[in-house]
Design a protein around this motif. Structure first.
Motif, PDB file in Angstrom:
ATOM      1  N   ASN A 193     -31.077 -16.643 -53.911  1.00  0.00           N
ATOM      2  CA  ASN A 193     -32.080 -15.850 -54.627  1.00  0.00           C
ATOM      3  C   ASN A 193     -32.681 -14.797 -53.708  1.00  0.00           C
ATOM      4  OD1 ASN A 193     -31.629 -17.378 -56.878  1.00  0.00           O
ATOM      5  ND2 ASN A 193     -33.539 -18.527 -56.761  1.00  0.00           N
ATOM      6  N   ASP A 194     -33.163 -13.741 -54.312  1.00  0.00           N
ATOM      7  CA  ASP A 194     -33.751 -12.626 -53.574  1.00  0.00           C
ATOM      8  C   ASP A 194     -34.888 -13.125 -52.678  1.00  0.00           C
ATOM      9  OD1 ASP A 194     -34.974 -10.316 -52.678  1.00  0.00           O
ATOM     10  OD2 ASP A 194     -34.757  -9.267 -54.587  1.00  0.00           O
ATOM     11  N   TYR A 195     -34.729 -12.927 -51.371  1.00  0.00           N
ATOM     12  CA  TYR A 195     -35.715 -13.443 -50.428  1.00  0.00           C
ATOM     13  C   TYR A 195     -37.091 -12.824 -50.603  1.00  0.00           C
ATOM     14  CZ  TYR A 195     -34.839  -9.167 -47.688  1.00  0.00           C
ATOM     15  OH  TYR A 195     -34.714  -7.865 -47.275  1.00  0.00           O
ATOM     16  N   HIS A 196     -37.141 -11.597 -51.128  1.00  0.00           N
ATOM     17  CA  HIS A 196     -38.447 -10.976 -51.374  1.00  0.00           C
ATOM     18  C   HIS A 196     -39.272 -11.855 -52.319  1.00  0.00           C
ATOM     19  CE1 HIS A 196     -35.879  -7.471 -50.318  1.00  0.00           C
ATOM     20  NE2 HIS A 196     -36.959  -7.096 -49.651  1.00  0.00           N
ATOM     21  N   GLU A 197     -38.633 -12.289 -53.408  1.00  0.00           N
ATOM     22  CA  GLU A 197     -39.327 -13.097 -54.411  1.00  0.00           C
ATOM     23  C   GLU A 197     -39.705 -14.467 -53.844  1.00  0.00           C
ATOM     24  OE1 GLU A 197     -36.786 -13.307 -57.815  1.00  0.00           O
ATOM     25  OE2 GLU A 197     -36.566 -11.134 -57.978  1.00  0.00           O
ATOM     26  N   VAL A 198     -38.776 -15.077 -53.139  1.00  0.00           N
ATOM     27  CA  VAL A 198     -38.992 -16.427 -52.603  1.00  0.00           C
ATOM     28  C   VAL A 198     -40.124 -16.444 -51.583  1.00  0.00           C
ATOM     29  CG1 VAL A 198     -37.957 -18.333 -51.312  1.00  0.00           C
ATOM     30  CG2 VAL A 198     -36.587 -17.080 -52.998  1.00  0.00           C
TER      31      VAL A 198
ATOM     32  N   THR B  41     -23.510   0.621 -47.903  1.00  0.00           N
ATOM     33  CA  THR B  41     -23.246  -0.217 -49.080  1.00  0.00           C
ATOM     34  C   THR B  41     -24.493  -0.580 -49.884  1.00  0.00           C
ATOM     35  OG1 THR B  41     -23.337  -2.219 -47.699  1.00  0.00           O
ATOM     36  CG2 THR B  41     -21.159  -1.231 -48.082  1.00  0.00           C
ATOM     37  N   ILE B  42     -25.685  -0.370 -49.295  1.00  0.00           N
ATOM     38  CA  ILE B  42     -26.919  -0.754 -49.987  1.00  0.00           C
ATOM     39  C   ILE B  42     -27.887   0.416 -50.139  1.00  0.00           C
ATOM     40  CG2 ILE B  42     -28.903  -2.309 -50.003  1.00  0.00           C
ATOM     41  CD1 ILE B  42     -27.258  -4.207 -48.204  1.00  0.00           C
ATOM     42  N   GLU B  43     -28.195   1.067 -49.029  1.00  0.00           N
ATOM     43  CA  GLU B  43     -29.239   2.089 -49.037  1.00  0.00           C
ATOM     44  C   GLU B  43     -28.770   3.445 -49.566  1.00  0.00           C
ATOM     45  OE1 GLU B  43     -32.239   1.389 -48.472  1.00  0.00           O
ATOM     46  OE2 GLU B  43     -32.114  -0.562 -47.485  1.00  0.00           O
ATOM     47  N   LEU B  44     -27.530   3.800 -49.276  1.00  0.00           N
ATOM     48  CA  LEU B  44     -27.016   5.103 -49.686  1.00  0.00           C
ATOM     49  C   LEU B  44     -26.877   5.163 -51.201  1.00  0.00           C
ATOM     50  CD1 LEU B  44     -25.886   7.837 -48.608  1.00  0.00           C
ATOM     51  CD2 LEU B  44     -23.609   6.800 -48.775  1.00  0.00           C
ATOM     52  N   LYS B  45     -27.590   6.070 -51.823  1.00  0.00           N
ATOM     53  CA  LYS B  45     -27.581   6.166 -53.288  1.00  0.00           C
ATOM     54  C   LYS B  45     -26.654   7.258 -53.813  1.00  0.00           C
ATOM     55  CE  LYS B  45     -30.580   2.910 -53.163  1.00  0.00           C
ATOM     56  NZ  LYS B  45     -30.073   1.519 -53.308  1.00  0.00           N
ATOM     57  N   GLU B  46     -25.998   7.953 -52.916  1.00  0.00           N
ATOM     58  CA  GLU B  46     -25.081   9.004 -53.336  1.00  0.00           C
ATOM     59  C   GLU B  46     -23.826   8.385 -53.952  1.00  0.00           C
ATOM     60  OE1 GLU B  46     -24.402  11.322 -49.868  1.00  0.00           O
ATOM     61  OE2 GLU B  46     -26.520  11.825 -49.588  1.00  0.00           O
ATOM     62  N   GLN B  47     -23.110   9.211 -54.715  1.00  0.00           N
ATOM     63  CA  GLN B  47     -21.946   8.700 -55.449  1.00  0.00           C
ATOM     64  C   GLN B  47     -20.780   8.365 -54.538  1.00  0.00           C
ATOM     65  OE1 GLN B  47     -20.939  11.454 -58.547  1.00  0.00           O
ATOM     66  NE2 GLN B  47     -22.643  10.833 -59.852  1.00  0.00           N
TER      67      GLN B  47
ATOM     68  N   ALA C 274     -14.097  -3.152 -42.938  1.00  0.00           N
ATOM     69  CA  ALA C 274     -13.682  -4.542 -42.716  1.00  0.00           C
ATOM     70  C   ALA C 274     -13.952  -5.429 -43.933  1.00  0.00           C
ATOM     71  CB  ALA C 274     -14.381  -5.115 -41.480  1.00  0.00           C
ATOM     72  N   ASN C 275     -13.761  -4.863 -45.118  1.00  0.00           N
ATOM     73  CA  ASN C 275     -13.892  -5.574 -46.398  1.00  0.00           C
ATOM     74  C   ASN C 275     -15.330  -5.979 -46.732  1.00  0.00           C
ATOM     75  OD1 ASN C 275     -12.409  -6.218 -48.703  1.00  0.00           O
ATOM     76  ND2 ASN C 275     -12.242  -8.384 -48.165  1.00  0.00           N
ATOM     77  N   TRP C 276     -16.322  -5.327 -46.141  1.00  0.00           N
ATOM     78  CA  TRP C 276     -17.713  -5.600 -46.481  1.00  0.00           C
ATOM     79  C   TRP C 276     -18.109  -4.778 -47.708  1.00  0.00           C
ATOM     80  CZ3 TRP C 276     -20.320  -9.574 -44.751  1.00  0.00           C
ATOM     81  CH2 TRP C 276     -19.968 -10.143 -43.519  1.00  0.00           C
ATOM     82  N   MET C 277     -18.500  -5.456 -48.755  1.00  0.00           N
ATOM     83  CA  MET C 277     -18.883  -4.807 -50.014  1.00  0.00           C
ATOM     84  C   MET C 277     -20.393  -4.634 -50.133  1.00  0.00           C
ATOM     85  SD  MET C 277     -18.325  -6.276 -53.885  1.00  0.00           S
ATOM     86  CE  MET C 277     -19.266  -7.770 -53.475  1.00  0.00           C
ATOM     87  N   PHE C 278     -21.149  -5.592 -49.580  1.00  0.00           N
ATOM     88  CA  PHE C 278     -22.613  -5.547 -49.642  1.00  0.00           C
ATOM     89  C   PHE C 278     -23.165  -6.036 -48.317  1.00  0.00           C
ATOM     90  CE2 PHE C 278     -26.827  -7.224 -50.367  1.00  0.00           C
ATOM     91  CZ  PHE C 278     -27.414  -6.325 -51.250  1.00  0.00           C
ATOM     92  N   GLY C 279     -23.680  -5.094 -47.528  1.00  0.00           N
ATOM     93  CA  GLY C 279     -24.198  -5.468 -46.220  1.00  0.00           C
ATOM     94  C   GLY C 279     -23.083  -5.722 -45.222  1.00  0.00           C
TER      95      GLY C 279
ATOM     96  N   SER D 145     -30.984 -12.009 -57.515  1.00  0.00           N
ATOM     97  CA  SER D 145     -30.281 -11.827 -56.241  1.00  0.00           C
ATOM     98  C   SER D 145     -30.625 -10.483 -55.611  1.00  0.00           C
ATOM     99  CB  SER D 145     -28.762 -11.899 -56.482  1.00  0.00           C
ATOM    100  OG  SER D 145     -28.039 -11.400 -55.374  1.00  0.00           O
ATOM    101  N   ALA D 146     -30.584 -10.434 -54.287  1.00  0.00           N
ATOM    102  CA  ALA D 146     -30.805  -9.171 -53.577  1.00  0.00           C
ATOM    103  C   ALA D 146     -29.679  -8.186 -53.851  1.00  0.00           C
ATOM    104  CB  ALA D 146     -30.911  -9.436 -52.078  1.00  0.00           C
ATOM    105  N   ILE D 147     -28.544  -8.675 -54.358  1.00  0.00           N
ATOM    106  CA  ILE D 147     -27.414  -7.797 -54.651  1.00  0.00           C
ATOM    107  C   ILE D 147     -27.780  -6.745 -55.697  1.00  0.00           C
ATOM    108  CG2 ILE D 147     -25.104  -7.762 -55.706  1.00  0.00           C
ATOM    109  CD1 ILE D 147     -24.433 -10.255 -54.191  1.00  0.00           C
ATOM    110  N   LYS D 148     -28.733  -7.074 -56.544  1.00  0.00           N
ATOM    111  CA  LYS D 148     -29.122  -6.101 -57.583  1.00  0.00           C
ATOM    112  C   LYS D 148     -29.711  -4.833 -56.978  1.00  0.00           C
ATOM    113  CE  LYS D 148     -33.746  -8.063 -58.507  1.00  0.00           C
ATOM    114  NZ  LYS D 148     -33.683  -9.190 -57.563  1.00  0.00           N
TER     115      LYS D 148
END
Length: 309
Positions: A99-104, A216-222, A233-238, A289-292
């Motif tokens: 779960n999203d650590y911010h909420e927890v 993978t997280i902060e960059l909001k460009e297309q 190296a196959n990292w999709m998120f972080g 989740s933080a993935i959102k």
């Protein structure tokens, strides 16, 4: 009660709430840290993370966040997972398994402040967890919890670096821990050598604008820059590469926090499952989740980028 009594109670409560380490420092302006942050920003290492440039004065002076601030309580919460996702799937940073650590953690800080007010008396304070202008690693060092390693992470001799850092600033005088003295990275440079995008510099500075987590997280460009192809190296998120290779993380132990138990989809999804994920299912599965944070469109972009590598 005396400040000794109050300090003992607060540290007891933090353990009961599931925090693994607690350190307390006197609330003072962070002048030296301010100069380092200013130099980092002037070199453009924040990339498009413009929020890093905002509220500079709040970041360096806790009394600007809590009037009359006397103490900064720094807390560490372990998130190291007991199990890992399948290696042949697009990789997710371990901090986002549950779960999203911010909420927890935000709810735990609120509960801690409530306990203080109910037992100690009227206490003004604010809790922060990676979502406000607080230099949490600097406070962690000042409160004796560890040192900042070459990879920019706080390192603790007993626990490594797989933990979240939370901060509670209060207008209550407490007993203060001695600052952490020393740097136990020694001559080790595994994180520098292992970083896929060479974001970790020789001078203990991390260029945020080159970090996989940034792209993978902060960059909001297309689009992710072409120059980064073949380096993810196959990292999709972080990205956990610099932590995975750190020798101090041999002391990492699985977290007992139920809220950080891995979401089944993260453990079990294959590449095809991620690629076939609809926006509706994304919102349903990762609503806590933080993935959102990457949003559905961002995740799709990251997957396409990995396919092209």
């Amino acid at each position: 009660m005396t400040k000794t009594d109050n300090t003992r109670l607060i540290k007891q409560w933090t353990q009961e709430l599931g925090f693994h380490h607690c350190g307390i420092a006197r609330a003072v302006p962070l002048d030296e840290d301010a100069r380092r942050l200013e130099a980092w920003l002037q070199q453009g290492m924040q990339g498009t993370m413009q929020y890093m440039e905002n509220h500079f004065d709040l970041r360096i002076d806790p009394s600007r966040l809590v009037p009359g601030a006397r103490s900064v309580i720094t807390l560490l919460m372990n998130y190291y997972p007991a199990v890992r996702q399948r290696e042949d799937a697009p990789q997710v940073s371990k901090y986002a398994y549950g779960n999203d650590y911010h909420e927890v953690i935000r709810s735990k800080l609120k509960e801690l402040l409530g306990k203080m007010r109910a037992t100690i008396g009227e206490v003004d304070g604010r809790g922060f967890v990676d979502s406000a202008p607080v230099l949490e690693r600097s406070w962690a060092v000042r409160s004796g919890l560890g040192w900042v390693g070459r990879n920019g992470n706080l390192l603790n001799k007993q626990a490594g670096s797989f933990f979240f850092i939370a901060t509670l600033i209060v207008d209550l005088e407490l007993e203060y821990d001695a600052p952490f003295a020393g740097d136990y990275c020694g001559t080790c440079r595994r994180c520098i050598d292992a970083c896929p995008t060479e974001a970790i510099r020789e001078d203990k500075v991390v260029d945020g604008s080159k970090c996989i987590s940034y792209f993978t997280i902060e960059l909001k460009e297309q689009l992710i820059p072409e120059a980064m192809k073949g380096k993810f190296a196959n990292w999709m998120f972080g990205c956990d590469t610099c932590q995975d290779v750190c020798p101090w993380n041999r002391f990492s132990r699985a977290s007992a926090e139920i809220s950080f138990s891995p979401i089944p989809a993260i453990l079990n999804f294959s590449t095809a499952d991620w690629e076939e994920l609809t926006e509706e299912r994304f919102r349903e599965i990762f609503r806590h989740s933080a993935i959102k944070r990457a949003r559905y469109a961002g995740l799709r972009r990251n997957l396409r980028f990995l396919e092209e590598e």
